[in-house]
Design a protein around this motif. Structure first.
Motif, PDB file in Angstrom:
ATOM      1  N   LYS A   1       9.661-148.005 -36.191  1.00  0.00           N
ATOM      2  CA  LYS A   1      10.702-147.901 -36.491  1.00  0.00           C
ATOM      3  C   LYS A   1      11.950-147.219 -35.598  1.00  0.00           C
ATOM      4  O   LYS A   1      13.157-147.076 -36.159  1.00  0.00           O
ATOM      5  CB  LYS A   1      10.928-147.501 -37.922  1.00  0.00           C
ATOM      6  N   SER A   2      11.606-147.057 -34.670  1.00  0.00           N
ATOM      7  CA  SER A   2      12.428-146.574 -32.927  1.00  0.00           C
ATOM      8  C   SER A   2      11.907-147.670 -32.369  1.00  0.00           C
ATOM      9  O   SER A   2      11.991-148.305 -31.969  1.00  0.00           O
ATOM     10  CB  SER A   2      12.229-145.326 -32.778  1.00  0.00           C
TER      11      SER A   2
ATOM     12  N   GLY B   1      15.716-139.607 -24.639  1.00  0.00           N
ATOM     13  CA  GLY B   1      14.513-140.937 -25.690  1.00  0.00           C
ATOM     14  C   GLY B   1      15.083-141.487 -26.719  1.00  0.00           C
ATOM     15  O   GLY B   1      15.593-142.317 -26.901  1.00  0.00           O
ATOM     16  N   PRO B   2      13.607-142.014 -27.588  1.00  0.00           N
ATOM     17  CA  PRO B   2      14.005-143.046 -28.496  1.00  0.00           C
ATOM     18  C   PRO B   2      15.271-142.923 -29.712  1.00  0.00           C
ATOM     19  O   PRO B   2      15.130-141.213 -29.530  1.00  0.00           O
ATOM     20  CB  PRO B   2      12.153-142.877 -29.250  1.00  0.00           C
ATOM     21  N   VAL B   3      15.323-143.661 -30.210  1.00  0.00           N
ATOM     22  CA  VAL B   3      16.911-143.850 -31.168  1.00  0.00           C
ATOM     23  C   VAL B   3      15.867-144.414 -32.308  1.00  0.00           C
ATOM     24  O   VAL B   3      15.178-145.539 -32.846  1.00  0.00           O
ATOM     25  CB  VAL B   3      18.076-144.689 -31.113  1.00  0.00           C
ATOM     26  N   ALA B   4      15.356-143.488 -33.288  1.00  0.00           N
ATOM     27  CA  ALA B   4      15.468-143.696 -34.269  1.00  0.00           C
ATOM     28  C   ALA B   4      15.682-144.517 -35.634  1.00  0.00           C
ATOM     29  O   ALA B   4      16.985-144.296 -35.373  1.00  0.00           O
ATOM     30  CB  ALA B   4      15.067-142.338 -35.390  1.00  0.00           C
ATOM     31  N   GLY B   5      14.939-145.144 -36.178  1.00  0.00           N
ATOM     32  CA  GLY B   5      15.888-146.826 -37.078  1.00  0.00           C
ATOM     33  C   GLY B   5      15.772-145.231 -38.973  1.00  0.00           C
ATOM     34  O   GLY B   5      14.936-145.044 -38.430  1.00  0.00           O
ATOM     35  N   LYS B   6      16.604-146.516 -39.530  1.00  0.00           N
ATOM     36  CA  LYS B   6      16.324-146.031 -40.618  1.00  0.00           C
ATOM     37  C   LYS B   6      15.606-146.897 -41.478  1.00  0.00           C
ATOM     38  O   LYS B   6      14.741-145.840 -42.272  1.00  0.00           O
ATOM     39  CB  LYS B   6      18.525-146.045 -41.546  1.00  0.00           C
ATOM     40  N   THR B   7      15.685-147.913 -40.796  1.00  0.00           N
ATOM     41  CA  THR B   7      15.038-148.680 -41.844  1.00  0.00           C
ATOM     42  C   THR B   7      13.887-149.719 -40.601  1.00  0.00           C
ATOM     43  O   THR B   7      13.130-150.214 -41.296  1.00  0.00           O
ATOM     44  CB  THR B   7      15.436-150.293 -42.538  1.00  0.00           C
ATOM     45  N   GLY B   8      14.320-149.553 -39.305  1.00  0.00           N
ATOM     46  CA  GLY B   8      13.312-150.297 -38.368  1.00  0.00           C
ATOM     47  C   GLY B   8      14.597-150.410 -36.733  1.00  0.00           C
ATOM     48  O   GLY B   8      15.105-149.285 -37.045  1.00  0.00           O
ATOM     49  N   ALA B   9      13.615-150.353 -36.784  1.00  0.00           N
ATOM     50  CA  ALA B   9      14.676-150.575 -34.862  1.00  0.00           C
ATOM     51  C   ALA B   9      16.488-150.939 -34.193  1.00  0.00           C
ATOM     52  O   ALA B   9      17.045-150.288 -34.024  1.00  0.00           O
ATOM     53  CB  ALA B   9      13.940-151.017 -33.851  1.00  0.00           C
TER      54      ALA B   9
END
Length: 183
Positions: A135-136, A160-168
């Motif tokens: 998801k990130s 750092g990684p960017v979080a996804g709401k529903t996916g990357a």
């Protein structure tokens, strides 16, 4: 039966009004030319990315997954006076994957005029994701372009990684509109 005569009268009136316009009204064609000229003038005064210095950070990076971070971006006009209006186009990338960072929904972007050496800024706000999580987006690069421009400048993403709401491909992030900066 009464509806038919009213419909006929309405249709006849509409045709009569349409027939009155000979198309020779110079004021409407002049105003169209003026609007086109104003649009061209606005496009010619828009800031160009090759005349703008861009500094990314220093950031208030999100320290751990789920935390929110802010990455300020400062723009400095190195050319003649120009205008910025709207939002920058921002894309985060991880190798072959890239995703656009959406505009801040509540923002109402002002029109800014930047004199030579004038500055403006915007902020990228993001939620940090977990590395390797589906998801990130394990972002490593950032691309920035100005409104209406096809060219972009690339920068290293070290926050750092960017979080996804529903996916990357759906980042839990946003980009603000341009704001005045400096004195």
């Amino acid at each position: 039966m009464r509806a038919l005569p009213i419909a006929v009268v309405a249709a006849a009136a509409a045709l009569t009004l349409t027939a009155c316009d000979s198309g020779g009204d110079s004021s409407s064609s002049d105003s169209g030319k003026k609007a086109s000229a104003a649009s061209s003038a606005a496009a010619s005064t828009a800031c160009k990315i090759d005349q703008i210095g861009i500094q990314v950070g220093p950031a208030n990076a999100a320290p751990a997954a789920g935390d929110t971070g802010n990455v300020p971006v400062t723009l400095t006009n190195k050319g003649t006076e120009c205008t910025l209006q709207g939002f920058p186009a921002v894309t985060v990338q991880d190798g072959g994957k890239s995703t656009d960072v959406p505009e801040e929904k509540a923002a109402n972007p002002p029109k800014l005029t930047l004199a030579k050496s004038g500055t403006a800024s915007f902020t990228i706000t993001y939620v940090r994701g977990t590395a390797g999580d589906g998801k990130s987006l394990d972002a490593t690069a950032l691309k920035i372009s100005l409104p209406g421009a096809a060219t972009a400048q690339s920068f290293k993403w070290s926050y750092g990684p960017v979080a996804g709401k529903t996916g990357a491909s759906d980042p839990n992030a946003s980009v603000s509109s341009f704001q005045p900066a400096g004195d």
